[in-house]
Write a protein that holds these residues in place. Structure first.
Motif, PDB file in Angstrom:
ATOM      1  N   LEU A  61       0.870  -1.177   0.000  1.00  0.00           N
ATOM      2  CA  LEU A  61       0.000   0.000   0.000  1.00  0.00           C
ATOM      3  C   LEU A  61       0.902   1.222   0.000  1.00  0.00           C
ATOM      4  CD1 LEU A  61      -2.722  -0.975   2.628  1.00  0.00           C
ATOM      5  CD2 LEU A  61      -2.956  -0.873   0.130  1.00  0.00           C
ATOM      6  N   ALA A  62       0.464   2.262  -0.706  1.00  0.00           N
ATOM      7  CA  ALA A  62       1.255   3.487  -0.811  1.00  0.00           C
ATOM      8  C   ALA A  62       0.456   4.669  -0.290  1.00  0.00           C
ATOM      9  CB  ALA A  62       1.659   3.728  -2.261  1.00  0.00           C
ATOM     10  N   ALA A  63       1.145   5.561   0.387  1.00  0.00           N
ATOM     11  CA  ALA A  63       0.568   6.854   0.776  1.00  0.00           C
ATOM     12  C   ALA A  63       1.001   7.839  -0.300  1.00  0.00           C
ATOM     13  CB  ALA A  63       1.080   7.281   2.140  1.00  0.00           C
ATOM     14  N   VAL A  64       0.025   8.452  -0.947  1.00  0.00           N
ATOM     15  CA  VAL A  64       0.294   9.351  -2.069  1.00  0.00           C
ATOM     16  C   VAL A  64      -0.197  10.750  -1.708  1.00  0.00           C
ATOM     17  CG1 VAL A  64      -0.153   9.758  -4.525  1.00  0.00           C
ATOM     18  CG2 VAL A  64       0.093   7.422  -3.676  1.00  0.00           C
ATOM     19  N   ASN A  65       0.675  11.743  -1.889  1.00  0.00           N
ATOM     20  CA  ASN A  65       0.295  13.121  -1.544  1.00  0.00           C
ATOM     21  C   ASN A  65      -0.550  13.750  -2.651  1.00  0.00           C
ATOM     22  OD1 ASN A  65       2.069  14.036  -3.557  1.00  0.00           O
ATOM     23  ND2 ASN A  65       3.644  14.678  -2.109  1.00  0.00           N
ATOM     24  N   THR A 117       7.288  -4.349   5.866  1.00  0.00           N
ATOM     25  CA  THR A 117       8.004  -3.079   5.789  1.00  0.00           C
ATOM     26  C   THR A 117       7.031  -1.923   5.940  1.00  0.00           C
ATOM     27  OG1 THR A 117       9.634  -4.027   4.268  1.00  0.00           O
ATOM     28  CG2 THR A 117       9.442  -1.627   4.287  1.00  0.00           C
ATOM     29  N   LEU A 118       7.413  -0.958   6.752  1.00  0.00           N
ATOM     30  CA  LEU A 118       6.664   0.285   6.908  1.00  0.00           C
ATOM     31  C   LEU A 118       7.677   1.417   6.844  1.00  0.00           C
ATOM     32  CD1 LEU A 118       4.065   1.911   7.652  1.00  0.00           C
ATOM     33  CD2 LEU A 118       4.766   1.615  10.041  1.00  0.00           C
ATOM     34  N   ALA A 119       7.456   2.368   5.944  1.00  0.00           N
ATOM     35  CA  ALA A 119       8.383   3.497   5.834  1.00  0.00           C
ATOM     36  C   ALA A 119       7.646   4.719   5.305  1.00  0.00           C
ATOM     37  CB  ALA A 119       9.533   3.155   4.902  1.00  0.00           C
ATOM     38  N   VAL A 120       8.025   5.876   5.849  1.00  0.00           N
ATOM     39  CA  VAL A 120       7.487   7.161   5.406  1.00  0.00           C
ATOM     40  C   VAL A 120       8.668   8.076   5.130  1.00  0.00           C
ATOM     41  CG1 VAL A 120       6.086   9.163   6.072  1.00  0.00           C
ATOM     42  CG2 VAL A 120       5.350   6.860   6.709  1.00  0.00           C
ATOM     43  N   ASP A 121       8.606   8.794   4.017  1.00  0.00           N
ATOM     44  CA  ASP A 121       9.635   9.769   3.676  1.00  0.00           C
ATOM     45  C   ASP A 121       9.848  10.694   4.871  1.00  0.00           C
ATOM     46  OD1 ASP A 121      10.592  12.442   2.748  1.00  0.00           O
ATOM     47  OD2 ASP A 121      10.539  11.489   0.777  1.00  0.00           O
ATOM     48  N   PRO A 122      11.104  10.940   5.255  1.00  0.00           N
ATOM     49  CA  PRO A 122      11.365  11.784   6.432  1.00  0.00           C
ATOM     50  C   PRO A 122      10.663  13.147   6.397  1.00  0.00           C
ATOM     51  CG  PRO A 122      13.387  10.727   5.729  1.00  0.00           C
ATOM     52  CD  PRO A 122      12.339  10.403   4.693  1.00  0.00           C
ATOM     53  N   ALA A 123      10.496  13.727   5.231  1.00  0.00           N
ATOM     54  CA  ALA A 123       9.837  15.036   5.121  1.00  0.00           C
ATOM     55  C   ALA A 123       8.352  14.969   5.453  1.00  0.00           C
ATOM     56  CB  ALA A 123      10.033  15.608   3.714  1.00  0.00           C
ATOM     57  N   TYR A 124       7.777  13.770   5.506  1.00  0.00           N
ATOM     58  CA  TYR A 124       6.342  13.598   5.747  1.00  0.00           C
ATOM     59  C   TYR A 124       6.045  12.907   7.074  1.00  0.00           C
ATOM     60  CZ  TYR A 124       5.415  15.214   1.055  1.00  0.00           C
ATOM     61  OH  TYR A 124       5.317  15.991  -0.078  1.00  0.00           O
ATOM     62  N   ARG A 125       7.051  12.654   7.863  1.00  0.00           N
ATOM     63  CA  ARG A 125       6.839  11.984   9.151  1.00  0.00           C
ATOM     64  C   ARG A 125       6.140  12.914  10.133  1.00  0.00           C
ATOM     65  NH1 ARG A 125      12.673   8.980   9.329  1.00  0.00           N
ATOM     66  NH2 ARG A 125      12.177   7.546   7.623  1.00  0.00           N
ATOM     67  N   GLY A 126       5.465  12.307  11.104  1.00  0.00           N
ATOM     68  CA  GLY A 126       4.772  13.080  12.132  1.00  0.00           C
ATOM     69  C   GLY A 126       3.407  13.577  11.707  1.00  0.00           C
ATOM     70  N   ARG A 127       2.900  13.079  10.594  1.00  0.00           N
ATOM     71  CA  ARG A 127       1.588  13.505  10.072  1.00  0.00           C
ATOM     72  C   ARG A 127       0.538  12.406  10.134  1.00  0.00           C
ATOM     73  NH1 ARG A 127       3.251  16.969   4.656  1.00  0.00           N
ATOM     74  NH2 ARG A 127       5.093  17.960   5.556  1.00  0.00           N
ATOM     75  N   GLY A 128       0.870  11.284  10.778  1.00  0.00           N
ATOM     76  CA  GLY A 128      -0.091  10.188  10.902  1.00  0.00           C
ATOM     77  C   GLY A 128      -0.127   9.243   9.714  1.00  0.00           C
ATOM     78  N   LEU A 133      -1.308   3.874   7.102  1.00  0.00           N
ATOM     79  CA  LEU A 133      -0.850   2.705   6.349  1.00  0.00           C
ATOM     80  C   LEU A 133      -1.041   1.429   7.165  1.00  0.00           C
ATOM     81  CD1 LEU A 133       2.390   4.205   4.773  1.00  0.00           C
ATOM     82  CD2 LEU A 133       0.473   3.215   3.476  1.00  0.00           C
ATOM     83  N   LEU A 134      -0.683   1.478   8.441  1.00  0.00           N
ATOM     84  CA  LEU A 134      -0.866   0.303   9.307  1.00  0.00           C
ATOM     85  C   LEU A 134      -2.335  -0.087   9.409  1.00  0.00           C
ATOM     86  CD1 LEU A 134       1.633   1.091  12.192  1.00  0.00           C
ATOM     87  CD2 LEU A 134       1.742  -0.868  10.636  1.00  0.00           C
ATOM     88  N   LYS A 135      -3.206   0.888   9.617  1.00  0.00           N
ATOM     89  CA  LYS A 135      -4.637   0.586   9.743  1.00  0.00           C
ATOM     90  C   LYS A 135      -5.185  -0.036   8.462  1.00  0.00           C
ATOM     91  CE  LYS A 135      -5.368   4.209  13.163  1.00  0.00           C
ATOM     92  NZ  LYS A 135      -5.872   5.576  13.388  1.00  0.00           N
ATOM     93  N   ALA A 136      -4.732   0.446   7.311  1.00  0.00           N
ATOM     94  CA  ALA A 136      -5.191  -0.120   6.035  1.00  0.00           C
ATOM     95  C   ALA A 136      -4.702  -1.565   5.882  1.00  0.00           C
ATOM     96  CB  ALA A 136      -4.711   0.743   4.876  1.00  0.00           C
ATOM     97  N   MET A 137      -3.485  -1.844   6.329  1.00  0.00           N
ATOM     98  CA  MET A 137      -2.980  -3.216   6.255  1.00  0.00           C
ATOM     99  C   MET A 137      -3.682  -4.123   7.266  1.00  0.00           C
ATOM    100  SD  MET A 137      -0.925  -4.353   3.998  1.00  0.00           S
ATOM    101  CE  MET A 137       0.286  -3.843   2.795  1.00  0.00           C
ATOM    102  N   ILE A 138      -4.022  -3.595   8.423  1.00  0.00           N
ATOM    103  CA  ILE A 138      -4.790  -4.370   9.405  1.00  0.00           C
ATOM    104  C   ILE A 138      -6.137  -4.759   8.793  1.00  0.00           C
ATOM    105  CG2 ILE A 138      -6.028  -4.194  11.608  1.00  0.00           C
ATOM    106  CD1 ILE A 138      -3.591  -2.420  12.552  1.00  0.00           C
TER     107      ILE A 138
END
Length: 188
Positions: A61-65, A117-128, A133-138
């Motif tokens: 799953l991808a988080a897309v801005n 694997t779970l990873a978020v670009d450092p510039a986008y961390r701290g935004r939930g 992503l975890l909830k969608a995978m759950i």
């Protein structure tokens, strides 16, 4: 932010995310003396592009801005498929790096949906984003009737706090690349 199925074009981001998740030591060990971290990144990119790999974009799953850029990923799959999916990993490692890793212990089992694997670009961390992503995978895990499970390094208190805030609880320990990790599963 939109959580959606990853695309094959996300393979380089997925590869870098896998490398960040497993850490420098494991990546350097994988490269060995004869290969570079760039070789390892190419390996994981090929695996993310494949449809038959545990690291496939199809398992991601991808988080897309709002600009359409992928800024986070979560890779997960049914643990019952690990041995079949891992064949691609063994094949690519042997072909690209000349290593036989078939004696590596399983990091999951057939009774859970494994969040690899779970990873978020450092510039986008701290935004939930990681939480979403975890909830969608759950939800994916629940759709096949299995609990979501993952491994966390015993010293990674930041990641552990995130997992526990969502509902993961420690159920044991498991090895990952010869390092003992805490095994957590999602509990409703």
């Amino acid at each position: 932010m939109n959580i959606q199925n990853a695309r094959i074009e996300d393979a380089p981001f997925i590869a870098r995310s896998i490398m960040a998740a497993v850490g420098d030591e494991i990546c350097h060990n994988l490269a060995g003396e004869a290969h570079s971290l760039e070789d390892v990144e190419k390996l994981f990119t090929r695996l993310a592009e494949r449809e038959d790999s545990q690291y496939s974009y199809l398992n991601t799953l991808a988080a897309v801005n709002d600009e359409g850029e992928t800024v986070g990923v979560c890779v997960g799959y049914d643990g019952a498929t690990l041995h079949e999916l891992r064949k691609a990993f063994f094949e690519e490692v042997e072909k690209s790096l000349g290593k036989n890793l078939e004696n590596v212990e399983d990091e999951t089992d057939a009774d859970e949906f494994y969040l690899d694997t779970l990873a978020v670009d450092p510039a986008y961390r701290g935004r939930g984003i990681a939480s979403e992503l975890l909830k969608a995978m759950i939800d994916r895990a629940a759709s096949i009737g299995k609990p979501a499970g993952l491994l966390v390094d015993k010293d990674n208190t930041r990641a552990r706090r995130l997992y526990e805030s969502i509902g993961f609880r420690q159920v044991g320990e498991r090895p990952f690349c010869y390092v003992m990790m805490d095994h957590l599963q999602f509990v409703k």
